[in-house]
Design an enzyme around this catalytic site. Structure first.
Site, PDB file in Angstrom:
ATOM      1  N   GLY A 190     -34.981 -35.336 -16.827  1.00  0.00           N
ATOM      2  CA  GLY A 190     -35.740 -34.219 -16.277  1.00  0.00           C
ATOM      3  C   GLY A 190     -34.833 -33.361 -15.425  1.00  0.00           C
ATOM      4  N   GLY A 247     -35.732 -30.397 -13.789  1.00  0.00           N
ATOM      5  CA  GLY A 247     -36.414 -29.465 -12.899  1.00  0.00           C
ATOM      6  C   GLY A 247     -35.720 -29.442 -11.546  1.00  0.00           C
ATOM      7  N   SER A 248     -36.349 -28.843 -10.557  1.00  0.00           N
ATOM      8  CA  SER A 248     -35.699 -28.705  -9.261  1.00  0.00           C
ATOM      9  C   SER A 248     -35.431 -30.059  -8.599  1.00  0.00           C
ATOM     10  CB  SER A 248     -36.541 -27.821  -8.336  1.00  0.00           C
ATOM     11  OG  SER A 248     -37.865 -28.300  -8.235  1.00  0.00           O
ATOM     12  N   GLY A 254     -35.420 -33.181 -10.087  1.00  0.00           N
ATOM     13  CA  GLY A 254     -34.508 -33.974 -10.910  1.00  0.00           C
ATOM     14  C   GLY A 254     -33.071 -33.535 -10.721  1.00  0.00           C
ATOM     15  N   ARG A 291     -34.528 -28.422 -22.440  1.00  0.00           N
ATOM     16  CA  ARG A 291     -34.047 -27.162 -23.015  1.00  0.00           C
ATOM     17  C   ARG A 291     -32.522 -27.172 -23.114  1.00  0.00           C
ATOM     18  NH1 ARG A 291     -36.616 -23.502 -18.600  1.00  0.00           N
ATOM     19  NH2 ARG A 291     -35.256 -21.902 -19.529  1.00  0.00           N
ATOM     20  N   TYR A 323     -33.867 -23.490 -12.114  1.00  0.00           N
ATOM     21  CA  TYR A 323     -34.684 -24.185 -11.118  1.00  0.00           C
ATOM     22  C   TYR A 323     -34.055 -24.238  -9.724  1.00  0.00           C
ATOM     23  CZ  TYR A 323     -37.543 -25.670 -15.044  1.00  0.00           C
ATOM     24  OH  TYR A 323     -38.359 -25.671 -16.154  1.00  0.00           O
ATOM     25  N   LYS A 342     -50.881 -36.876  -0.877  1.00  0.00           N
ATOM     26  CA  LYS A 342     -50.467 -35.801   0.030  1.00  0.00           C
ATOM     27  C   LYS A 342     -50.483 -34.450  -0.665  1.00  0.00           C
ATOM     28  CE  LYS A 342     -46.202 -35.350  -1.848  1.00  0.00           C
ATOM     29  NZ  LYS A 342     -45.380 -34.167  -2.173  1.00  0.00           N
ATOM     30  N   THR A 367     -45.040 -31.501   3.012  1.00  0.00           N
ATOM     31  CA  THR A 367     -45.732 -30.833   1.912  1.00  0.00           C
ATOM     32  C   THR A 367     -46.844 -29.913   2.411  1.00  0.00           C
ATOM     33  OG1 THR A 367     -45.292 -32.823   0.627  1.00  0.00           O
ATOM     34  CG2 THR A 367     -46.770 -31.245  -0.348  1.00  0.00           C
ATOM     35  N   SER A 427     -43.198 -25.836  -0.406  1.00  0.00           N
ATOM     36  CA  SER A 427     -44.126 -26.741  -1.089  1.00  0.00           C
ATOM     37  C   SER A 427     -44.969 -25.974  -2.107  1.00  0.00           C
ATOM     38  CB  SER A 427     -45.043 -27.417  -0.061  1.00  0.00           C
ATOM     39  OG  SER A 427     -46.185 -27.977  -0.671  1.00  0.00           O
ATOM     40  N   VAL A 456     -45.072 -26.951 -11.651  1.00  0.00           N
ATOM     41  CA  VAL A 456     -46.273 -27.773 -11.521  1.00  0.00           C
ATOM     42  C   VAL A 456     -46.628 -28.023 -10.064  1.00  0.00           C
ATOM     43  CG1 VAL A 456     -47.293 -30.013 -12.036  1.00  0.00           C
ATOM     44  CG2 VAL A 456     -45.852 -28.885 -13.731  1.00  0.00           C
TER      45      VAL A 456
END
Length: 331
Positions: free
Chosen positions: A8, A10-11, A13, A33, A49, A190, A247, A253, A279
């Protein structure tokens, strides 16, 4: 040398891959990708990301089997609701003694399983091989090398310590904990409370309101945690209140930002656009956490209100009135 595969890009990962590399672990990041994998492998950047962040030399690929080859630690860095489908594909390529480390924070829709339970069910890995990471870990700050702490939850203390050694750096301080249930519930719940805090902020409310929401939200999380076998002290630590504070208060967040759009009168679609398509786990988790609480007969009024706003069309003002109109009682 310990070898880690981060599945993964994403940011979070990507940021955790940086942490591992900075700690001296050999890292390969898998990206869905090809263009993301190419950017990571050649430029050591993730412009999609984490733009502007220079990464240490890491390998990257869009071939999951290549990433998993020889990995001692398999980092699962995909959203909670897609973990099962991805893991069904990846599992045959995971080594028989590799540690599976989940970065996902959520409760699976339908099954109401925690991420460690999903991993065990899909992969067949024994519980002692499964670890979770939780805490106040905003990806952008960690990628920038700002001091942060986290918790690695695993029923096998020695395995948790091995993961700890693989990711400790001068700016990233991991602790270990054998209470996996507490670590996971703190991380999943949370996000829901952060949505509530974002909604309150979007409605123009100040710090008294946010402090009340966080405190009563923590009470909900502890009630559910205890019902499921978690240790209350875990939820008073980094995986609970620590993650909750970060968060619920940070503009970084996604859950808080999503809620803020709703609180200011925006639609669900507008909130999704405001978080740039990334997400906000709490939007789906609020329904799963609500169902889990109902199954355990645990009262979680904030979670109920967030679910009704996100999925039943309840106006935020009506949600506020319902919460404030509940009968008064001892704390």
């Amino acid at each position: 040398m310990t070898r880690a595969a981060v599945l993964g890009a994403g940011s979070w990962g990507t940021a955790f891959g940086k942490v591992l590399a900075d700690a001296g672990t050999e890292v390969t990041i898998w990206a869905r990708r090809p263009e993301v994998a190419e950017a990571l492998a050649t430029d050591h950047r993730n412009p999609y990301y984490l733009p502007g962040v220079q990464l240490p030399p890491v390998a990257a690929t869009d071939d999951y089997a290549r990433a998993l080859d020889g990995a001692d630690i398999v980092v699962l860095a995909v959203p909670s609701q897609s973990l099962r489908s991805n893991l069904l594909v990846w599992s045959p390529s995971i080594g028989p003694d590799a540690t599976l480390l989940s970065l996902a924070k959520g409760i699976e829709t339908g099954t109401l399983l925690r991420m460690s339970e999903v991993i065990a069910e899909v992969s067949g890995a024994a519980p002692e091989r499964i670890a979770v990471l939780s805490g106040p870990n905003l990806a952008k700050e960690i990628a920038a090398g700002q001091p942060a702490a986290t918790v690695i939850g695993c029923t096998d203390a020695e395995r948790a310590a091995a993961v700890q050694r693989a990711c400790v750096t001068g700016y990233f301080r991991p602790y270990t904990n054998t209470d996996v249930i507490g670590c996971e519930l703190g991380g999943a719940c949370k996000n829901v409370i952060a949505l509530a805090c974002g909604i309150a902020s979007g409605m123009g409310f100040g710090d008294n309101s946010l402090a009340g929401l966080m405190t009563r939200g923590l009470a909900e999380i502890i009630r559910l945690g205890v019902a499921l076998g978690a240790e209350p002290v875990t939820l008073a630590g980094l995986a609970g209140i620590g993650d909750l504070i970060a968060t619920c208060t940070s503009p970084l967040s996604r859950n808080r930002s999503f809620g803020q759009v709703l609180g200011s009168g925006g639609s669900m679609q507008a909130a999704q656009e405001a978080t740039h398509g990334q997400v906000a786990e709490g939007v789906k988790s609020c329904t799963s956490v609500r169902a889990l609480a109902a199954a355990e007969q645990v009262e979680m009024p904030l979670t109920e209100a967030v679910h009704q706003v996100c999925h039943e069309g309840l106006p935020v003002q009506s949600a506020l009135e319902k919460l404030l109109g509940r009968r008064i009682k001892p704390e």
